[in-house]
Design a protein around this motif. Structure first.
Motif: not given
Length: 189
Positions: A69-87, A110-115
């Motif tokens: 519901e979140v990663l594939l339909p939304h985050v993947r699109l954001f990552r594609g729009a931003v490119g390799d610098k997407f975090v 998709i690189q994730r920010l460490v919390w």
């Protein structure tokens, strides 16, 4: 993700009053102890952009639901729009930390920010959720049931100024620097 409710979740109300005035009518407030409805939502934001508000249907948010519901339909699109610098920045919710989610993020590049642990004040979306809640609460015709509540959340999300979202995204450098300075402690955001 955040949960919004038509009623207060606090179930306690603090009232400052003079001693001996507890039962005066002006010091008594009826309070609904049970929320009439609540809903969980997710949204993504970046400078000059945002996702649509995703309303999480009934049930528990699991790792697999998070992927579907979140990663594939939304985050993947954001990552594609931003490119390799997407975090990608989420939080330490249990459903975000499953092996399935890790595998999905890796397979999508998709690189994730460490919390740091227990650091909700670091996440700028919390400021946006607060603004969204205030907008819904301040409507001239407040929502009265789940359908009007979801509609109000969606409409107010769409109306939030992009500058607000840009400002909180740009605050990340200051937030992280402050968190480092305080060795992972509470930051004033």
């Amino acid at each position: 993700m955040s949960r919004f409710s038509l009623s207060s979740d606090c179930r306690r109300q603090l009232i400052w009053r003079e001693s001996g005035t507890a039962y005066r009518p002006e010091n008594i407030q009826e309070k609904d102890r049970y929320p009439t409805c609540s809903t969980m939502v997710w949204a993504g934001m970046m400078i000059n952009g945002r996702t649509r508000l995703h309303v999480v249907a009934n049930g528990t948010m699991t790792g697999q639901r998070y992927i579907d519901e979140v990663l594939l339909p939304h985050v993947r699109l954001f990552r594609g729009a931003v490119g390799d610098k997407f975090v990608f920045m989420d939080d330490n919710a249990t459903c975000h930390r499953t092996f399935a989610v890790e595998d999905c993020l890796d397979s999508e590049g998709i690189q994730r920010l460490v919390w740091p642990a227990r650091s909700p004040d670091l996440n700028p979306i919390e400021n946006v959720w607060d603004a969204l809640g205030r907008q819904v609460a301040g409507r001239n015709n407040p929502p009265t049931n789940k359908n009007t509540f979801i509609r109000a959340l969606t409409e107010e999300w769409d109306k939030l100024p992009q500058q607000l979202l840009d400002n909180v995204v740009q605050s990340m450098v200051r937030r992280v620097e402050c968190c480092i300075t305080l060795h992972g402690g509470h930051i004033p955001y």
